[in-house]
Structure formats: C-alpha cells, structure tokens
Design a protein around this motif. Structure first.
Motif, PDB file in Angstrom:
ATOM      1  N   LEU A 156     -16.776   2.993  10.856  1.00  0.00           N
ATOM      2  CA  LEU A 156     -16.343   4.205  10.160  1.00  0.00           C
ATOM      3  C   LEU A 156     -14.895   4.084   9.694  1.00  0.00           C
ATOM      4  CD1 LEU A 156     -17.946   6.906  12.525  1.00  0.00           C
ATOM      5  CD2 LEU A 156     -18.781   6.125  10.279  1.00  0.00           C
ATOM      6  N   HIS A 157     -14.064   3.465  10.525  1.00  0.00           N
ATOM      7  CA  HIS A 157     -12.659   3.300  10.170  1.00  0.00           C
ATOM      8  C   HIS A 157     -12.512   2.385   8.952  1.00  0.00           C
ATOM      9  CE1 HIS A 157      -8.399   3.496  10.723  1.00  0.00           C
ATOM     10  NE2 HIS A 157      -8.279   2.208  11.042  1.00  0.00           N
ATOM     11  N   MET A 158     -13.273   1.312   8.899  1.00  0.00           N
ATOM     12  CA  MET A 158     -13.216   0.409   7.746  1.00  0.00           C
ATOM     13  C   MET A 158     -13.761   1.077   6.486  1.00  0.00           C
ATOM     14  SD  MET A 158     -11.798  -2.521   8.510  1.00  0.00           S
ATOM     15  CE  MET A 158     -10.584  -1.397   9.258  1.00  0.00           C
ATOM     16  N   LYS A 159     -14.747   1.936   6.629  1.00  0.00           N
ATOM     17  CA  LYS A 159     -15.275   2.650   5.462  1.00  0.00           C
ATOM     18  C   LYS A 159     -14.219   3.572   4.872  1.00  0.00           C
ATOM     19  CE  LYS A 159     -19.206   5.446   3.979  1.00  0.00           C
ATOM     20  NZ  LYS A 159     -20.460   6.139   4.408  1.00  0.00           N
ATOM     21  N   ASP A 160     -13.435   4.215   5.726  1.00  0.00           N
ATOM     22  CA  ASP A 160     -12.334   5.044   5.227  1.00  0.00           C
ATOM     23  C   ASP A 160     -11.254   4.187   4.570  1.00  0.00           C
ATOM     24  OD1 ASP A 160     -13.561   7.334   6.108  1.00  0.00           O
ATOM     25  OD2 ASP A 160     -12.525   7.356   8.038  1.00  0.00           O
ATOM     26  N   TRP A 161     -10.978   3.023   5.134  1.00  0.00           N
ATOM     27  CA  TRP A 161      -9.955   2.152   4.555  1.00  0.00           C
ATOM     28  C   TRP A 161     -10.346   1.645   3.176  1.00  0.00           C
ATOM     29  CZ3 TRP A 161      -5.181   0.001   5.080  1.00  0.00           C
ATOM     30  CH2 TRP A 161      -4.432   0.415   6.178  1.00  0.00           C
ATOM     31  N   GLN A 162     -11.604   1.433   2.952  1.00  0.00           N
ATOM     32  CA  GLN A 162     -12.052   0.934   1.654  1.00  0.00           C
ATOM     33  C   GLN A 162     -11.785   1.931   0.523  1.00  0.00           C
ATOM     34  OE1 GLN A 162     -16.172  -0.125   2.078  1.00  0.00           O
ATOM     35  NE2 GLN A 162     -15.775  -1.641   3.687  1.00  0.00           N
ATOM     36  N   GLN A 163     -11.676   3.210   0.863  1.00  0.00           N
ATOM     37  CA  GLN A 163     -11.428   4.240  -0.138  1.00  0.00           C
ATOM     38  C   GLN A 163      -9.971   4.673  -0.196  1.00  0.00           C
ATOM     39  OE1 GLN A 163     -13.819   4.870  -2.157  1.00  0.00           O
ATOM     40  NE2 GLN A 163     -15.268   3.658  -0.946  1.00  0.00           N
ATOM     41  N   ARG A 164      -9.109   3.973   0.498  1.00  0.00           N
ATOM     42  CA  ARG A 164      -7.700   4.362   0.543  1.00  0.00           C
ATOM     43  C   ARG A 164      -6.964   3.723  -0.632  1.00  0.00           C
ATOM     44  NH1 ARG A 164      -3.820   3.832   5.909  1.00  0.00           N
ATOM     45  NH2 ARG A 164      -2.078   5.020   5.100  1.00  0.00           N
ATOM     46  N   ARG A 165      -7.021   4.337  -1.782  1.00  0.00           N
ATOM     47  CA  ARG A 165      -6.409   3.786  -2.993  1.00  0.00           C
ATOM     48  C   ARG A 165      -5.710   4.890  -3.775  1.00  0.00           C
ATOM     49  NH1 ARG A 165     -10.591  -0.585  -5.462  1.00  0.00           N
ATOM     50  NH2 ARG A 165     -11.399  -1.396  -3.519  1.00  0.00           N
ATOM     51  N   ARG A 166      -4.705   4.458  -4.482  1.00  0.00           N
ATOM     52  CA  ARG A 166      -3.989   5.363  -5.384  1.00  0.00           C
ATOM     53  C   ARG A 166      -3.524   4.570  -6.608  1.00  0.00           C
ATOM     54  NH1 ARG A 166      -6.179   8.153  -2.581  1.00  0.00           N
ATOM     55  NH2 ARG A 166      -5.488   9.976  -1.424  1.00  0.00           N
ATOM     56  N   GLY A 167      -4.431   3.920  -7.269  1.00  0.00           N
ATOM     57  CA  GLY A 167      -4.045   3.168  -8.462  1.00  0.00           C
ATOM     58  C   GLY A 167      -3.129   2.021  -8.119  1.00  0.00           C
ATOM     59  N   GLY A 168      -1.996   1.907  -8.818  1.00  0.00           N
ATOM     60  CA  GLY A 168      -1.054   0.817  -8.589  1.00  0.00           C
ATOM     61  C   GLY A 168      -0.089   1.095  -7.467  1.00  0.00           C
ATOM     62  N   LEU A 169      -0.033   2.331  -6.974  1.00  0.00           N
ATOM     63  CA  LEU A 169       0.877   2.688  -5.887  1.00  0.00           C
ATOM     64  C   LEU A 169       0.075   2.959  -4.633  1.00  0.00           C
ATOM     65  CD1 LEU A 169       3.354   5.096  -7.682  1.00  0.00           C
ATOM     66  CD2 LEU A 169       3.746   2.712  -7.049  1.00  0.00           C
ATOM     67  N   TYR A 170       0.629   2.572  -3.524  1.00  0.00           N
ATOM     68  CA  TYR A 170      -0.005   2.796  -2.227  1.00  0.00           C
ATOM     69  C   TYR A 170       0.703   3.968  -1.569  1.00  0.00           C
ATOM     70  CZ  TYR A 170      -1.855   1.806   2.400  1.00  0.00           C
ATOM     71  OH  TYR A 170      -2.469   1.894   3.609  1.00  0.00           O
ATOM     72  N   ASP A 171      -0.042   5.054  -1.365  1.00  0.00           N
ATOM     73  CA  ASP A 171       0.538   6.299  -0.861  1.00  0.00           C
ATOM     74  C   ASP A 171       0.086   6.506   0.576  1.00  0.00           C
ATOM     75  OD1 ASP A 171       1.643   8.717  -0.477  1.00  0.00           O
ATOM     76  OD2 ASP A 171       0.509   9.788  -2.004  1.00  0.00           O
ATOM     77  N   ALA A 172       1.040   6.478   1.505  1.00  0.00           N
ATOM     78  CA  ALA A 172       0.689   6.680   2.912  1.00  0.00           C
ATOM     79  C   ALA A 172       0.566   8.150   3.252  1.00  0.00           C
ATOM     80  CB  ALA A 172       1.732   6.033   3.807  1.00  0.00           C
ATOM     81  N   SER A 173       1.291   8.993   2.576  1.00  0.00           N
ATOM     82  CA  SER A 173       1.310  10.409   2.947  1.00  0.00           C
ATOM     83  C   SER A 173       0.003  11.109   2.628  1.00  0.00           C
ATOM     84  CB  SER A 173       2.455  11.119   2.204  1.00  0.00           C
ATOM     85  OG  SER A 173       2.277  11.018   0.801  1.00  0.00           O
ATOM     86  N   ALA A 174      -0.837  10.479   1.789  1.00  0.00           N
ATOM     87  CA  ALA A 174      -2.116  11.109   1.468  1.00  0.00           C
ATOM     88  C   ALA A 174      -3.128  10.959   2.586  1.00  0.00           C
ATOM     89  CB  ALA A 174      -2.687  10.506   0.181  1.00  0.00           C
ATOM     90  N   GLY A 175      -2.882  10.014   3.491  1.00  0.00           N
ATOM     91  CA  GLY A 175      -3.786   9.812   4.608  1.00  0.00           C
ATOM     92  C   GLY A 175      -4.971   8.969   4.216  1.00  0.00           C
ATOM     93  N   ILE A 176      -5.826   8.713   5.193  1.00  0.00           N
ATOM     94  CA  ILE A 176      -7.021   7.906   4.985  1.00  0.00           C
ATOM     95  C   ILE A 176      -8.196   8.827   4.764  1.00  0.00           C
ATOM     96  CG2 ILE A 176      -8.549   6.217   6.036  1.00  0.00           C
ATOM     97  CD1 ILE A 176      -6.250   5.161   7.599  1.00  0.00           C
ATOM     98  N   GLY A 177      -8.824   8.642   3.619  1.00  0.00           N
ATOM     99  CA  GLY A 177      -9.987   9.457   3.329  1.00  0.00           C
ATOM    100  C   GLY A 177      -9.665  10.924   3.241  1.00  0.00           C
ATOM    101  N   GLY A 178      -8.442  11.254   2.878  1.00  0.00           N
ATOM    102  CA  GLY A 178      -8.038  12.640   2.819  1.00  0.00           C
ATOM    103  C   GLY A 178      -8.569  13.331   1.580  1.00  0.00           C
ATOM    104  N   GLU A 179      -8.190  14.572   1.436  1.00  0.00           N
ATOM    105  CA  GLU A 179      -8.651  15.365   0.296  1.00  0.00           C
ATOM    106  C   GLU A 179      -8.032  14.829  -0.986  1.00  0.00           C
ATOM    107  OE1 GLU A 179      -8.700  20.028  -1.192  1.00  0.00           O
ATOM    108  OE2 GLU A 179      -7.756  19.444   0.693  1.00  0.00           O
ATOM    109  N   GLY A 180      -8.844  14.693  -1.984  1.00  0.00           N
ATOM    110  CA  GLY A 180      -8.365  14.179  -3.268  1.00  0.00           C
ATOM    111  C   GLY A 180      -8.462  12.681  -3.393  1.00  0.00           C
TER     112      GLY A 180
END
Length: 523
Positions: A184-208
C-alpha cells in the motif's frame, strides 16, 4: 445530619455523602480527574515529535559521518542551542546508530526526530539486525539511503545489485501484514508527483494528487521501501578527468546507466560533496514527509551540472535518459537488470570479498554474473585504458595477480639461505688468506679499482696546515708510499717475519716523514 458550615477540605466528602444519600448522580470529582487526564494526554501527544527512520547502507564509517554532516542543518541561531553537543555516532561495527533533530527554518521549533541506522556490508549475517526495523508501524516512516563513492565508480552497479538482493531477501522473510503495508505504501508513492517539481508539503496520496500512468521501465521492481541513492565525493570527478583521462562520455554513460536501473525501483538520486552545497537535506526530508511550516520546500531536478545531479522520485523517464546522449540501450539495460537482481542469478556476494579500490577482472566474473553488470564494468575498464595517462590509475593494478603468502616466504627463504652460504664461503676464504673474488669497487667481473685513486680523481689535491706550515698532502704522503713499495713484499704464502719487517719499515717511513716536517721552515 450534615451541617452546611463545612470547611473547603471536606466539601468533596460532603457532596459525595449527600449524593449517595439523595440518590442523585455522583459528584464531579471523578469527572474532573478524567478531564485533567485527557487534557494532559492531549498536550503530551501534541508535543510528541514525529519519529522517522533512515537506513543507510554502504560506505565506510568516514563516508557515513560525512553524509551526516551534509544532512545536518546549519548551526542554530539561539545561543542556548549552539552549545548543545552533537549526538554520538556508533557506526564502527555491525549495525550502527545515531539520531538527529530536524529544526524549522528559523531554528526555533523541532519538526521531527530522525533515527539513523548504518550498515556497511551486505552480508546475510546482518539480516536479523535489519528485519526488526521493518514493521507495520515503521514502514510508512522509513526510507533507505544507499551510499556510493566516486573514488571507485566501477563498483557501483555491483554494489547496487548486492544491496538490492540483500533488501529483497529481508522483505521476503517479513510477516504478511508488513508486506501488505509495504504494498500500500508503494502504491501511494507511485502517485506522488507534481510535474517537474517535487512537493513534499502535499503529502503522499493527498487531496489533489494527480494519478499519472507509469511509464516504461518504471516501478517494475519495487522494494517495498523508498530508496535514495547518494553518490558521494563528487569532487573526485575532476580527478578522474585530469588523472585518468575520463571525458563526458564516461560520466554520461554512468548517469544513464544508474538512472535506468533506479527507475525500476522508483528511487531518487543525488550527487553530494562536503565542499559544495547540495539538495540532500531537502530531498531526504521531503521523502520522509518533513516540511517546514514557514517555508515551502520544493525540489528542482538537475541533470546539467555533473557534480550537482539531482533526480527526484518519480521524475525520470526513458525519453529523458535518451536525450542525455544518443546510443545508450535503455531497453536492454532495463531488461538485463531485472534478470541480474533475481536471487538465483548470484551464487554469492563477491563485492565485499574483492576489496575496495580494485576493478573486477575476468577471473572474478567467472560463472553466471548477470547481463548488464559485465557490460558496465567492461565499458568503464576499457575507457580507463584508452584515456589513461597516469601509471597509478586503477586499471594498472587490477591485472596484477598476488602471490600466495607461503610461496612468497618460501622463495625468500631460499634467497636468504643462498646469501648465507656465499657469506660463509667468503669468510672462510678471508680467514685462509686467499684473495677474495669480489672486486674492490662495483659488481661484476670487471677489474678491481683502487678506491683512493678513485677518490683523488674527484676531490683533487688537498693541502692542510700543520703547525703553521702549509703541507701538500699528495706530495708528502707519496714519499713514504714509494718507500714502502720499493721494499716489496709477497702477497701469497708470506711468512710472519716478512709481515713484521713490513710493519717496521712502515713505522720508519712515517718517522722520517714527520722529522722532515719539523726541519722544514715556514714557507
């Protein structure tokens, strides 16, 4: 009967008695106690620091300490914090440990506490030490950092393979509930994207979060734990270029190769150096979900500056890798890596047995050693040979076969016995009066050289002052010498009387020499 005029200390007791007698609900004494307990628990839980775990694999104790120095934030601004001692580091044997507090950008608030574990060798004997670190509670708050050193880049892929097999062996032995949490943790990590920038404050699998389909060769071999590869000592890149003749082709090949195989694990990569600022702290904190309340943290990829490379998680793709340099086989490297990291593809982990600073030779790669590993090592080895201008380059020492210690000592014993016999023979010849076979000066069978004459040729005539008289040592010393030579003596089979006469003649010659000096007036 209970009077109304009671002291404050007996109010609770009176209320309790009245309530019990009248049949009404009990007093607020117990309710107030529960209220205070809940309030204290709430305050304690609110002040409790988030705990994060980092498992650092590879590197020696010095490189691991340098990694901590880079990861440590700047000195606190508050005077009372500047004198705080750094946590001790225990990383000399087996599984090491230390901890670190993550401060906010203003160095006022604590954001989290990091528990950092160290392991230098991928030995199966250390698996029982690592397995307890992976539980259903700790997996979402744990990352793995793999340390590579630019001092020996030809061993990188071999070290990566050994550590991946080591982690896969541990994950396969975990309980099913832990494996489910990892999936489950890896499935959330696979969707942790923000285009060309990596945003930590959005969280993993968060809203949006934007669900982006996986690309080719991406997340094919998930390890269950987020992985970050740190290529340390990037300042050695310049040394490889100037001393071993490396060019951009070699550096691009290494970068393309690593990016291709790390895509399969969803891993990030960063080049670090103690002397050059880098984005390692931001990358590690972002992967752990630690972000400042005062400043938003974002990571921008960097594939241009060869000593400041940064590849955030889930950013890379085959197309971006091909752009770096044409001719690199991305598909073949990706397929070969999947075969190389299968448990049956490696009879044993030989990177630790090879030792550091040595490139693997053909003999060390005997047997089934994988598909892409020989390709990588042969390319680095061949390029080092073609551009080598330094006799101390690594490829000059990898082909040397060491002699067995016992064979070497036996050979030295024979030499020492032979020298001892020659010395004894020479000593016996000297005692018996036979002429020595050794020349007076130098070695070989050439004629003997008279050492005094050889010295005179170099230093020339010498004069000295004797009682205020300047004396030519060459002329004065030649007279007694001629007198001695005029007497003559035998060198073979001379008797004791002849030797005594020779010594007497020498004494008389010396006496005449000094008498002549005393009679001579000042010049």
């Amino acid at each position: 009967m209970i009077t109304t005029n009671r002291s404050p200390n007996t109010r609770g007791l009176a209320t309790k008695s009245t309530a019990s007698n009248s049949g009404r609900p009990q007093s607020n004494g117990e309710t107030e106690k529960d209220l205070w307990s809940s309030m204290l628990d709430g305050v304690a839980s609110g002040k409790k620091l988030p705990e994060k775990n980092i498992l650092v694999l590879g590197g020696n104790s010095e490189i691991q300490k340098e990694f901590l120095d880079i990861l440590t934030p700047e000195s606190p601004k508050r005077p009372q914090e500047r004198h705080r001692k750094k946590p001790p580091i225990a990383n000399e044997f087996a599984l090491g440990y230390t901890y670190q507090d993550v401060l906010d950008t203003d160095h006022e608030d604590l954001l989290a506490r990091l528990s950092i574990y160290f392991l230098s060798e991928p030995s199966p004997a250390f698996s029982p030490l690592i397995k307890p670190l992976f539980t259903s509670r700790t997996v979402p708050h744990t990352i793995v950092v793999l340390l590579l050193d630019w001092v020996e880049p030809w061993l990188w892929v071999r070290q990566l393979r050994d550590w991946v097999l080591f982690l896969k062996q541990i994950v396969s032995s975990l309980d099913e509930d832990v494996k489910t949490t990892m999936a489950l943790h890896m499935k959330d990590w696979q969707q942790r994207r923000r285009g060309g920038l990596y945003d930590a404050s959005a969280g993993i699998g968060g809203e949006g979060a934007i669900a982006i389909p996986l690309g080719q060769g991406e997340w094919d071999e998930g390890l269950g734990i987020p992985l970050c590869v740190v290529c340390h000592s990037a300042n050695k890149i310049e040394s490889l270029e100037t001393e071993q003749g490396w060019q951009e082709e070699e550096f691009d090949f290494i970068l393309q190769f690593l990016r291709t195989i790390l895509m399969k694990h969803g891993a990030s990569m960063v080049y670090t150096s103690v002397s050059v600022p880098n984005s390692l702290p931001t990358l590690i904190h972002s992967m752990l979900g630690i972000y400042s309340q005062l400043k938003k943290q974002t990571l921008k990829h960097n594939v241009i500056d060869r000593d400041k490379i940064l590849i955030p998680p889930n950013w890379d793709s085959w197309g971006k890798i091909r752009v770096l340099r044409e001719g690199f086989d991305v598909e073949g490297t990706s397929r070969g890596w999947s075969i190389d990291i299968q448990p049956h593809s490696l009879p044993g982990m030989e990177s630790s047995a090879m030792g550091k600073g040595h490139m693997p030779t053909a003999s060390s790669r005997s047997g089934k050693q994988g598909h892409v590993l020989p390709k990588y090592e042969d390319f680095i080895k061949e390029q080092s040979r073609n551009g080598d201008t330094n006799p101390a380059a690594p490829n000059q020492g990898v082909e040397v076969e060491t002699v067995n210690t016992q064979d070497f000592l036996a050979r030295q014993l024979e030499i020492m016995e032979r020298l001892k016999a020659e010395e004894e023979k020479s000593q016996e010849a000297k005692e018996s009066g036979a002429p020595s076979d050794r020349p007076l000066v130098g070695k070989g069978s050439g004629p003997a050289v008279d050492r005094p004459n050889l010295v005179d040729e170099h230093i020339g005539p010498v004069q000295f002052n004797f009682g205020g008289i300047q004396v030519d040592s060459d002329g004065r010393s030649k007279r007694p010498k001629d007198q001695v030579e005029s007497i003559g003596f035998e060198t073979d089979g001379q008797s004791q009387s002849t030797s005594t006469l020779s010594r007497k003649t020498q004494n008389e010659a010396l006496a005449d020499f000094f008498a002549d000096l005393m009679k001579r007036g000042p010049t």
